[in-house]
Design an enzyme around this catalytic site. Structure first.
Site, PDB file in Angstrom:
ATOM      1  N   ARG A   1       0.805  -1.223   0.000  1.00  0.00           N
ATOM      2  CA  ARG A   1       0.000   0.000   0.000  1.00  0.00           C
ATOM      3  C   ARG A   1       0.834   1.269   0.000  1.00  0.00           C
ATOM      4  NH1 ARG A   1      -2.390  -4.021   1.683  1.00  0.00           N
ATOM      5  NH2 ARG A   1      -0.568  -4.266   2.995  1.00  0.00           N
ATOM      6  N   THR A   2       1.828   1.352   0.867  1.00  0.00           N
ATOM      7  CA  THR A   2       2.557   2.620   0.976  1.00  0.00           C
ATOM      8  C   THR A   2       3.267   2.912  -0.343  1.00  0.00           C
ATOM      9  OG1 THR A   2       2.856   2.158   3.323  1.00  0.00           O
ATOM     10  CG2 THR A   2       4.198   3.901   2.402  1.00  0.00           C
TER      11      THR A   2
ATOM     12  N   LYS B   1      26.563  -3.974  -4.296  1.00  0.00           N
ATOM     13  CA  LYS B   1      28.020  -3.964  -4.519  1.00  0.00           C
ATOM     14  C   LYS B   1      28.762  -3.355  -3.338  1.00  0.00           C
ATOM     15  CE  LYS B   1      27.136  -2.854  -9.385  1.00  0.00           C
ATOM     16  NZ  LYS B   1      27.272  -1.742 -10.337  1.00  0.00           N
TER      17      LYS B   1
ATOM     18  N   ARG C   1      11.583   3.881   2.692  1.00  0.00           N
ATOM     19  CA  ARG C   1      11.226   2.855   3.690  1.00  0.00           C
ATOM     20  C   ARG C   1      12.484   2.061   3.998  1.00  0.00           C
ATOM     21  NH1 ARG C   1       6.215  -1.105   4.106  1.00  0.00           N
ATOM     22  NH2 ARG C   1       5.399   0.904   4.781  1.00  0.00           N
TER      23      ARG C   1
ATOM     24  N   HIS D   1       5.834   5.573  11.388  1.00  0.00           N
ATOM     25  CA  HIS D   1       5.270   5.525  10.036  1.00  0.00           C
ATOM     26  C   HIS D   1       4.314   6.714   9.919  1.00  0.00           C
ATOM     27  CE1 HIS D   1       3.954   4.103   6.272  1.00  0.00           C
ATOM     28  NE2 HIS D   1       3.702   2.831   6.540  1.00  0.00           N
TER      29      HIS D   1
HETATM   30  N1  ASP Z   1       2.027  -1.698   6.495  1.00  0.00           N
HETATM   31  C1  ASP Z   1       2.274  -1.254   7.850  1.00  0.00           C
HETATM   32  C2  ASP Z   1       3.739  -0.943   8.055  1.00  0.00           C
HETATM   33  O1  ASP Z   1       4.486  -0.887   7.106  1.00  0.00           O
HETATM   34  C3  ASP Z   1       1.742  -2.218   8.852  1.00  0.00           C
HETATM   35  C4  ASP Z   1       2.406  -3.564   8.881  1.00  0.00           C
HETATM   36  O2  ASP Z   1       3.298  -3.854   8.084  1.00  0.00           O
HETATM   37  O3  ASP Z   1       2.005  -4.342   9.736  1.00  0.00           O
HETATM   38  O4  ASP Z   1       4.135  -0.731   9.179  1.00  0.00           O
END
Ligand code: ASP
Length: 330
Positions: A73-74, A103, A124, A153
Site C-alpha cells: 500500500r505505501t 556492490k 522505507r 510511520h
Molecule cells: N504496512 C504497515 C507498516 O508498514 C503495517 C504492517 O506492516 O504491519 O508498518
C-alpha cells in the site's frame, strides 16, 4: 552503520505551518494546525482522484521511491499520489538486491545519488532511525519517512487520522482500542503520537505482555496527556470504543521463528464474534494491513470494517496532499 534511536525524537524540525522543503521523519513534527492544513488539502485531493481530474500540480517534478523493505500500500499509494498530480517517479524496490547497494555502496551515497535525480525522496527502511539518517545525508531535497523499522510511520498516521476525522468529525474525545503488536508496530507508535495532540483521548492497548509498548514509549506518550490503558485479555475490552485499530504481529522484528510463533499464539483475533460481543454499532474497525491472522476475513462484510474501504483510499489522498505541500506546489 546505523544506530537505533529513541522513539522520542529530539532534534527534528517542526512543521510550524510551513511544509515546504521539510523532511517528514516523525509525527512529533506535527501540530494540530498542520493537520488542519493537511486535511483541508486532502479534501481537494480526494476530489481530484475521485473524479479522475487531470492535475498538473506536480508537473515537472520527480519523486524517488526508495523502498528497502517490502510494501504494497505505501509504495503504490505514493506512486499513485505522484502520478495523479502529474509528477513522475523513480522507483527502487529492494535496492539491496537490485542496485549498487548490493556492490557495497553506502546508504548515504545511495541517498545522495537519489537526491541528485529527484525533487523528494520517499524512504522505507528496516532500521529504526534510517529516515532521520537519510534526511541528514540529503541536503537538497526533502525525505519522507515511509516506515523505519519499528520506530515510526508518519504518513500511515496521516491517513489513519484522516479516516477517523472523516468518520467522527473530530480527533478529540475519542476512545480507541489498539490491538496486536504494540511493541513493534510503527503505525501504533505514530498514531499514538498523533492522537496525543488532541484533548481527552483514551486508548486501550490490547496485547500480550511481551508485546506491550516499551516502557519508554508508554511513559513519554502518557506524559503528553493521552490516557493509555494496557489490557491483556479479551474480557477486558470495553464496549464503548469509537474505533478499533488491529495490527499483525511484526514477524520480521523477531529473533527466531519460535519467538514469533509464541507471540502469535497469544494474540486476540478480530472475528465477527468478537465484534458482536464488544463492539458498539457506531464504531469503525481499522487495520493498517497487511492482516496476518489479525482480522478474520469474515469481518470484511461488516460495514464497520473500513480497512479495505476508506482507510486504504485515504492513503492516496493524504499522500497527494503531503507531497503537494512539501514540494511547495500548494
Ligand atoms: N504496512 C504497515 C507498516 O508498514 C503495517 C504492517 O506492516 O504491519 O508498518
Amino acid at each position: 552503520m546505523f544506530q537505533a534511536i529513541s522513539h522520542l525524537q529530539t532534534d527534528i524540525e517542526m512543521i510550524h505551518g510551513d511544509f515546504k522543503g521539510k523532511d517528514i521523519v516523525s509525527f512529533d513534527q506535527f501540530e494540530v494546525a498542520d493537520l488542519n492544513t493537511l486535511f483541508t488539502v486532502t479534501r481537494q485531493m480526494k476530489r481530484i482522484a475521485e473524479n479522475n481530474e487531470p492535475s498538473r500540480l506536480l508537473e515537472g517534478l520527480l519523486v524517488g521511491l526508495l523502498f528497502f523493505e517490502p510494501s504494497s500500500r505505501t509504495f503504490s499509494s505514493f506512486s499513485a499520489a505522484v502520478k495523479r498530480l502529474g509528477g513522475q517517479t523513480i522507483e527502487m524496490q529492494n535496492p539491496e538486491a537490485f542496485s549498487s547497494v548490493s556492490k557495497g555502496e553506502t546508504f548515504e551515497d545511495t541517498i545522495q545519488v537519489m537526491e541528485a535525480y529527484t525533487n523528494a525522496i520517499v524512504l522505507r527502511h528496516r532500521i529504526s532511525g534510517a529516515a532521520k539518517q537519510a534526511a541528514r545525508a540529503a541536503s537538497f531535497v526533502p525525505v519522507i519517512n515511509a516506515g523505519d523499522g519499528n520506530n515510526e510511520h508518519p504518513t500511515q498516521t496521516l491517513l489513519d487520522m484522516y479516516t477517523l476525522y472523516e468518520r467522527f468529525g473530530r480527533l478529540d474525545n475519542l476512545t480507541g482500542l489498539l490491538a496486536g503488536d504494540a511493541l513493534n508496530s510503527r503505525t501504533i507508535h505514530s498514531l499514538l503520537r498523533g492522537l496525543s495532540l488532541y484533548e481527552n483521548n483514551t486508548m486501550y492497548v490490547l496485547s500480550p505482555r511481551q508485546l506491550q509498548l516499551s516502557r519508554d514509549d508508554f511513559v513519554s506518550l502518557q506524559d503528553r496527556g493521552i490516557r493509555l490503558i494496557e489490557i491483556h485479555r479479551e474480557e477486558d475490552i470495553p464496549q464503548d470504543c469509537d474505533f478499533w485499530y488491529w495490527t499483525r504481529v511484526q514477524k520480521e522484528r523477531f529473533a527466531s521463528a519460535e519467538e514469533y510463533r509464541q507471540a502469535q499464539s497469544e494474540i486476540v483475533v478480530a472475528t465477527p464474534e468478537l465484534l458482536n460481543k464488544y463492539a458498539s454499532k457506531d464504531m469503525i474497525l481499522m487495520d493498517p494491513l497487511p492482516r496476518v491472522a489479525s482480522v478474520d476475513p469474515a469481518v470484511d462484510a461488516d460495514e464497520r470494517a473500513v480497512y479495505l474501504r476508506s482507510q486504504i483510499r485515504n492513503g492516496v489522498y493524504t499522500r497527494m496532499a503531503l507531497l503537494a505541500l512539501v514540494l511547495g506546489r500548494i
